[in-house]
Design a protein around this motif. Structure first.
Motif, mmCIF file in Angstrom:
data_model
loop_
_atom_site.group_PDB
_atom_site.id
_atom_site.type_symbol
_atom_site.label_atom_id
_atom_site.label_comp_id
_atom_site.label_asym_id
_atom_site.label_seq_id
_atom_site.Cartn_x
_atom_site.Cartn_y
_atom_site.Cartn_z
ATOM 1 N N SER A 1 0.824 -1.211 0.000
ATOM 2 C CA SER A 1 0.000 0.000 0.000
ATOM 3 C C SER A 1 0.860 1.264 0.000
ATOM 4 C CB SER A 1 -0.949 0.010 1.202
ATOM 5 O OG SER A 1 -0.220 0.171 2.405
ATOM 6 N N HIS A 2 2.156 1.136 0.298
ATOM 7 C CA HIS A 2 3.085 2.268 0.281
ATOM 8 C C HIS A 2 3.884 2.368 -1.024
ATOM 9 C CE1 HIS A 2 2.629 3.398 4.527
ATOM 10 N NE2 HIS A 2 2.414 2.103 4.711
ATOM 11 N N VAL A 3 3.747 1.362 -1.893
ATOM 12 C CA VAL A 3 4.474 1.355 -3.163
ATOM 13 C C VAL A 3 3.622 2.040 -4.228
ATOM 14 C CG1 VAL A 3 5.474 -0.097 -4.978
ATOM 15 C CG2 VAL A 3 5.723 -0.752 -2.580
ATOM 16 N N ARG A 4 4.277 2.948 -4.979
ATOM 17 C CA ARG A 4 3.594 3.663 -6.055
ATOM 18 C C ARG A 4 4.384 3.460 -7.343
ATOM 19 N NH1 ARG A 4 3.375 9.408 -3.849
ATOM 20 N NH2 ARG A 4 2.233 9.817 -5.763
ATOM 21 N N PHE A 5 3.644 3.280 -8.429
ATOM 22 C CA PHE A 5 4.265 3.024 -9.723
ATOM 23 C C PHE A 5 4.056 4.207 -10.660
ATOM 24 C CE2 PHE A 5 3.276 -1.114 -7.934
ATOM 25 C CZ PHE A 5 4.491 -1.760 -8.076
ATOM 26 N N GLY A 6 5.022 4.424 -11.543
ATOM 27 C CA GLY A 6 4.926 5.503 -12.513
ATOM 28 C C GLY A 6 5.936 5.293 -13.618
ATOM 29 N N GLY A 7 6.340 6.372 -14.226
ATOM 30 C CA GLY A 7 7.341 6.277 -15.265
ATOM 31 C C GLY A 7 7.098 7.269 -16.368
ATOM 32 N N GLY A 8 7.796 7.054 -17.461
ATOM 33 C CA GLY A 8 7.690 7.970 -18.580
ATOM 34 C C GLY A 8 7.709 7.237 -19.903
ATOM 35 N N ILE A 9 7.075 7.864 -20.875
ATOM 36 C CA ILE A 9 7.065 7.376 -22.254
ATOM 37 C C ILE A 9 7.397 8.568 -23.132
ATOM 38 C CG2 ILE A 9 5.654 6.419 -24.111
ATOM 39 C CD1 ILE A 9 3.917 5.115 -21.975
ATOM 40 N N GLY A 10 8.300 8.377 -24.057
ATOM 41 C CA GLY A 10 8.658 9.460 -24.965
ATOM 42 C C GLY A 10 8.670 8.975 -26.398
ATOM 43 N N LEU A 11 8.224 9.820 -27.305
ATOM 44 C CA LEU A 11 8.199 9.501 -28.721
ATOM 45 C C LEU A 11 8.467 10.781 -29.503
ATOM 46 C CD1 LEU A 11 7.635 7.186 -30.712
ATOM 47 C CD2 LEU A 11 5.244 7.916 -30.713
ATOM 48 N N SER A 12 9.416 10.723 -30.426
ATOM 49 C CA SER A 12 9.751 11.877 -31.244
ATOM 50 C C SER A 12 10.134 11.387 -32.633
ATOM 51 C CB SER A 12 10.921 12.634 -30.607
ATOM 52 O OG SER A 12 11.312 13.710 -31.401
ATOM 53 N N PHE A 13 9.642 12.075 -33.650
ATOM 54 C CA PHE A 13 10.015 11.686 -35.004
ATOM 55 C C PHE A 13 9.851 12.862 -35.950
ATOM 56 C CE2 PHE A 13 5.729 10.391 -34.015
ATOM 57 C CZ PHE A 13 4.968 10.957 -35.024
ATOM 58 N N GLY A 14 10.564 12.776 -37.074
ATOM 59 C CA GLY A 14 10.489 13.798 -38.111
ATOM 60 C C GLY A 14 11.747 13.847 -38.934
ATOM 61 N N ASN A 15 11.622 14.162 -40.220
ATOM 62 C CA ASN A 15 12.749 14.328 -41.136
ATOM 63 C C ASN A 15 13.808 13.234 -40.990
ATOM 64 O OD1 ASN A 15 14.079 15.488 -43.239
ATOM 65 N ND2 ASN A 15 15.089 17.053 -42.002
ATOM 66 N N ASN A 16 13.401 11.991 -41.174
ATOM 67 C CA ASN A 16 14.266 10.806 -41.100
ATOM 68 C C ASN A 16 14.841 10.553 -39.703
ATOM 69 O OD1 ASN A 16 13.968 10.095 -43.844
ATOM 70 N ND2 ASN A 16 15.496 11.630 -44.410
ATOM 71 N N PHE A 17 14.169 11.063 -38.676
ATOM 72 C CA PHE A 17 14.611 10.852 -37.296
ATOM 73 C C PHE A 17 13.504 10.170 -36.514
ATOM 74 C CE2 PHE A 17 14.736 12.151 -32.832
ATOM 75 C CZ PHE A 17 16.004 11.718 -32.491
ATOM 76 N N PHE A 18 13.920 9.260 -35.603
ATOM 77 C CA PHE A 18 12.989 8.602 -34.689
ATOM 78 C C PHE A 18 13.650 8.447 -33.333
ATOM 79 C CE2 PHE A 18 11.647 4.843 -32.385
ATOM 80 C CZ PHE A 18 10.290 5.094 -32.247
ATOM 81 N N SER A 19 12.881 8.665 -32.275
ATOM 82 C CA SER A 19 13.352 8.423 -30.920
ATOM 83 C C SER A 19 12.183 7.905 -30.095
ATOM 84 C CB SER A 19 13.898 9.707 -30.292
ATOM 85 O OG SER A 19 14.319 9.450 -28.961
ATOM 86 N N GLY A 20 12.420 6.830 -29.361
ATOM 87 C CA GLY A 20 11.408 6.266 -28.477
ATOM 88 C C GLY A 20 12.021 5.910 -27.138
ATOM 89 N N THR A 21 11.313 6.240 -26.062
ATOM 90 C CA THR A 21 11.797 5.971 -24.711
ATOM 91 C C THR A 21 10.703 5.316 -23.887
ATOM 92 O OG1 THR A 21 13.278 7.878 -24.740
ATOM 93 C CG2 THR A 21 12.684 7.020 -22.583
ATOM 94 N N LEU A 22 11.091 4.342 -23.073
ATOM 95 C CA LEU A 22 10.207 3.720 -22.091
ATOM 96 C C LEU A 22 10.973 3.678 -20.778
ATOM 97 C CD1 LEU A 22 7.490 2.369 -21.588
ATOM 98 C CD2 LEU A 22 8.542 0.209 -22.233
#
Length: 180
Positions: free
Chosen positions: A40-61
């Motif tokens: 009950s004291h543990v909390r979950f979260g995080g981040g997601i990132g996505l970027s793309f354009g002009n022959n570029f791609f980036s993804g984060t988890l």
């Protein structure tokens, strides 16, 4: 050989800190008579990132979890993975982990310290003439943010920032942190 020693030293530090944190969590869990109270004291979260354009791609988890000791203090761990690609230029993967401490001196203000260790692997396109790279890179972020319910919006600064090796473009970074 010197580079290998540096990698092993950084990796060993990360393992020691992670084991210490795991032992602390185990010690905390054993003090509770009911296992569900621990969770009950543990909390979950995080981040997601996505970027793309002009022959570029980036993804984060980047999933993470914190243990909320009380209204003021929390401590947690996170993992992260990022893939970047610029067509005809490079492909890279960044894999790592972090330890984060959170302190709320008052309910609306959150102060944070986060140590992050990333393995950076860059594969340059052969036309660039650049040698591929693989190295470990540490970051130590100190931050402050406005906190309401389970969301914090703020800014953090990497005190170990090195513009030649960092996986980030700038030592100053805005953030949005959410834990459920």
């Amino acid at each position: 050989m010197k580079n290998l020693e540096s990698i092993l030293r950084n990796y060993s530090l990360f393992i020691i800190v992670f084991c210490f944190f795991t032992l602390q969590l185990t010690a905390q869990e054993s003090t509770y008579s009911n296992k569900s109270d621990f969770w009950s004291h543990v909390r979950f979260g995080g981040g997601i990132g996505l970027s793309f354009g002009n022959n570029f791609f980036s993804g984060t988890l980047a999933p993470s979890a914190i243990y909320q000791f009380n209204q003021q203090f929390a401590l947690g761990v996170g993992l992260s993975g990022t893939y970047n690609a610029q067509k005809y230029y490079y492909k890279s993967t960044v894999l790592g982990g972090s330890i984060i401490g959170l302190f709320n001196p008052i309910n609306e203000v959150q102060i944070s310290a986060e140590f992050e260790e990333n393995n950076v692997n860059i594969n340059w396109d052969s036309r660039t003439g650049l040698a591929n790279q693989n190295y470990w890179y540490p970051s130590l972020f100190l931050g402050v943010g406005y906190h309401t319910r389970n969301v914090t919006v703020g800014i953090r600064y990497d005190v170990l920032y090195n513009n030649k090796k960092s996986t980030y473009a700038d030592p100053w970074m805005p953030f949005i942190r959410v834990y459920f």
